[in-house]
Design an enzyme around this catalytic site. Structure first.
Site: not given
Ligand code: NOJ
Length: 761
Positions: A295
């Protein structure tokens, strides 16, 4: 060098250059098998280039996380040119994607195309309801179709990878990201995960309108303690295996091509560095051959967690644990080559990660045509098309849940009525888009006011009553809520006093749920509760339409207001969907995918909790499991939802009462539409294993059918139960089907139904 030698040297050079050029293109031969093509390409890659494939940068337009500590735009372009960037996120639109892809394909040594990821969570530009709302439809075909059309619009804008579906089970309304999943139940979560993955990916990943999907967040992110965003999760093996993992496994079985790990620690280990989750379970036991992306900056955050000493240590731990691609930590690209050269990281781990990433790129057909998603004509014709809007409207109507309808105040009469429409959210064209709507233009939702204006037979008067949001609703900013300005109350009360029916649209604004939007209160934000009570005092014929990205705790409304419609945030076509429900052109059929609490103090509250030793007040004293200041039941239970018609359940039958292990249990029930309208009902089957080697939930959903019934019609609904539904994982992670009695219940909500029993020998 003499002339002859020079000539032969030149010939040799020409020969090698020709051979190596010929070799360098062999991976482009479509007739070869993908694994062979990957080998041919990887044989030519330097360590730098391999590590580059594991690096993902954000574009410079939309930020969906904290700004990185390093990495200017120039540096990113430099890295793309060197072949050090395997993926970009949030670069969207055919022109921008084409421009970046051109650098990767035409200016790097090996011309490896970039994979472009984006958060297509409930649509791209034309938005469907938020995922929690979609789950309330219990309509798997509709959910699959919603993902299908989202893929169509997103791929037309140059994208080929969505960071969805979010398959996190969550039973905590305080957690803002509960809006992104399918709610609290694992069985429903499994079905919805499969529907979304197959909707996004279709049957041919290489088609230009299908998109690689991503099951996230692996794992247990939905169990962040106290519903506090980015907090730790703690749980034992049986809960992990029975509750959290099945939707991820279902995604793998449905062919999901990527996974994203999560920000949280699970039992003290950051998920990004968790070998047990990523290598033992996902890539081991489940044999997943796609790749795992971290993430946003979660590799770097392992240092902040106190699990890694520095960026190099975090990179080594993440890659060892099975995180194949680094999203915005800027660490793999900086550290991994050194870590391999000094022997800290085995190059085999890099090769494994790169093979996985390239596999998905080959499957998408990016090597055959890197610009296949960059057709500007297609972008123009698909984006926001009528077909797209029809599809999201259909999904929106199916997602609405009728919570209360005393005295059949709904549906509204179509003529001769004076209707007061009250609440700032009623005219809001932005909030209904919900969270995760990065590509949608601001104020593009049909508001409830606009939707109701389509019905011309009544007199419609609008008053906002109070503002909800005073702040900018930018993704990265806090929402400021009005709780001081009462200046609109009098006009709202006047409109109510002159109306036959008052429709009040109240709830949360779009950015009060979603990432980083945990709440400690679950009532109506600001002074909306006061507005509701003030209006109700004047006119009791109130229909409350709720807009929210999480369960709200509204005991006063549930007690007093005659009609309540749960309209979540329904996306681009919100107003049309709500108006069609209010006027009865669509009969509501949604059921709650999550329990609604009476107060925040009950959280987490969920229907399938384990049995306690003192569940009821059997001796009329204090020593039983309860609250002294509230009932312990939810305000509205899981699976609950009304219709404008009514349904009767009769004749629950089992084909036998005793079964041997492995035998299929056949059940049936008769459901009759006893009202005056055609309608749909979600028939739900729950089981309970009353004596087991570990304590089992009081009940668990194990089957459901969405049935359409004409008025007066009776249908026999059939279910089967097999070992897959009857067993459970124990604390060693073993799956057991145990002999003994089972209780079964079939009905239209989790707390009521016809009951039966059977036994497994
Ligand atoms: C953080 C989020 O937790 C995740 O779900 C998302 O896909 C990414 N950022 C990219 O935006």
């Amino acid at each position: 060098m003499n002339k002859f030698l020079k000539q032969s040297f030149n010939l040799t050079v020409v020969f090698f250059v020709t051979v190596s050029c010929a070799q360098s293109k062999m991976h482009l031969d479509k007739d070869k098998a993908i694994e062979e093509r990957i080998t041919l390409l990887m044989d030519q890659m330097t360590l730098d280039e391999k590590v580059g494939q594991m690096n993902q940068y954000n574009g410079s337009w939309d930020f969906t996380g904290p700004l990185p500590e390093s990495g200017s735009e120039e540096e990113k372009y430099e890295h793309i040119k060197k072949g050090w960037v395997g993926s970009m996120l949030s670069v969207r639109g055919t022109d921008k994607v084409r421009a970046v892809q051109k650098i990767a394909v035409e200016e790097t040594r090996l011309g490896i195309p970039i994979i472009f990821g984006f958060d297509v969570i409930h649509g791209y530009k034309t938005l469907s309801p938020i995922p929690l709302a979609e789950a309330a439809s219990w309509d798997l075909d509709a959910i699959k179709n919603s993902a299908r059309v989202a893929a169509d619009e997103a791929t037309a804008a140059g994208l080929n990878w969505t960071f969805g579906p979010n398959v996190d089970i969550s039973n905590d309304a305080r957690w803002g990201r509960i809006m992104e999943g399918a709610g609290e139940d694992t069985y429903l979560g499994v079905k919805v995960a499969k529907a979304r993955v197959t909707g996004f990916q279709g049957t041919d990943l290489s088609a230009n309108n299908t998109i690689a999907s991503c099951a996230k967040h692996f794992a247990a992110y939905g169990f962040a303690e106290a519903g506090l965003e980015y907090n730790s999760a703690e749980m034992g093996t049986s809960k992990l295996y029975n509750v959290v993992l099945p939707p991820f496994k279902a995604a793998v079985d449905a062919g999901v091509r990527t996974f994203m790990n999560s920000f949280n620690t699970l039992n003290g280990v950051p998920a990004t560095g968790d070998t047990f989750l990523q290598r033992d379970i996902l890539k081991g036991a489940w044999n997943f051959n796609g790749y795992v992306v971290s993430d946003w900056a979660s590799i770097r955050e392992m240092v902040v967690h106190g699990y890694a000493a520095d960026g190099a240590d975090a990179s080594a731990k993440a890659v060892t644990a099975g995180s194949d691609m680094d999203m915005e930590s800027h660490l793999y690209v900086k550290e991994l080559v050194k870590l391999v050269e000094d022997g800290t990281v085995d190059e085999k781990l890099i090769d494994d990660a790169v093979r996985r990433i390239l596999r998905v790129k080959f499957e998408l057909g990016l090597f055959d045509d890197p610009y296949k998603y960059c057709d500007a004509e297609r972008e123009k014709s698909v984006t926001g098309s009528e077909a797209m809007n029809d599809a999201v409207l259909d999904m929106a109507k199916k997602s609405i849940v009728l919570l209360k309808n005393d005295g059949n105040i709904l549906p509204l009469k179509k003529s001769g009525q004076r209707i007061a429409l009250i609440g700032a959210l009623a005219a809001d064209k932005n909030s209904p888009l919900g969270s995760w709507r990065i590509a949608a233009d601001d104020n593009t939702a049909v508001s409830v006011l606009e939707g109701m204006q389509e019905y011309k037979g009544n007199t419609l008067v609008y008053e906002k009553g109070t503002d909800v949001s005073l702040g900018q609703q930018l993704f990265v900013q806090e929402v400021k809520i009005n709780s001081e300005d009462y200046s609109g109350f009098d006009a709202a009360k006047k409109a109510a006093s002159e109306a036959d029916v008052v429709v009040m649209v109240l709830g949360e604004v779009g950015f009060q749920s979603g990432e980083a939007r945990s709440r400690t209160e679950l009532g109506l934000p600001g002074n909306q509760q006061e507005l509701l009570e003030a209006v109700f005092e004047i006119n009791k014929n109130v229909v409350l339409v709720l807009n929210n990205g999480r369960p709200l705790a509204l005991p006063w409304a549930a007690e007093n207001v005659p009609a309540i419609v749960e309209a979540w945030q329904l996306g681009t076509q919100t107003g049309n969907a709500v108006a069609q429900i209010l006027y009865g052109d669509y009969n509501p059929s949604g059921k709650l995918p999550v329990s609604f609490p009476r107060s925040v103090g009950q959280c987490p509250i969920y229907y399938n909790h384990l049995r306690t030793g003192r569940p009821v007040n059997s001796q009329d004293n204090v020593f039983w499991s309860h609250y002294i200041d509230s009932q312990k039941t939810p305000l509205y239970p899981f699976g609950y939802g009304l219709s404008y018609t009514s349904f009767k359940y009769e004749n629950l039958k089992l084909n036998k009462s005793q079964y041997t292990k492995g035998e299929t249990i056949e059940l049936s029930v008769e459901v009759t539409n006893t009202g005056n309208l055609d309608g749909k009902e979600v028939v739900q089957l729950y089981i309970n294993d009353p004596v087991a080697s570990i304590v089992r939930p009081v009940k668990e959903l194990k089957g459901f059918e969405l049935v359409e019934l004409k008025k007066g019609e009776t249908k026999t609904v059939k279910f089967t139960l097999t070992d897959a539904e009857l067993g459970f994982y124990n604390n060693n992670g073993d799956y057991l089907v145990e002999a003994g009695k089972f209780n079964v219940m079939i009905g239209g909500q989790s707390d009521k139904g016809l009951t039966g029993q059977f036994e497994i020998e």
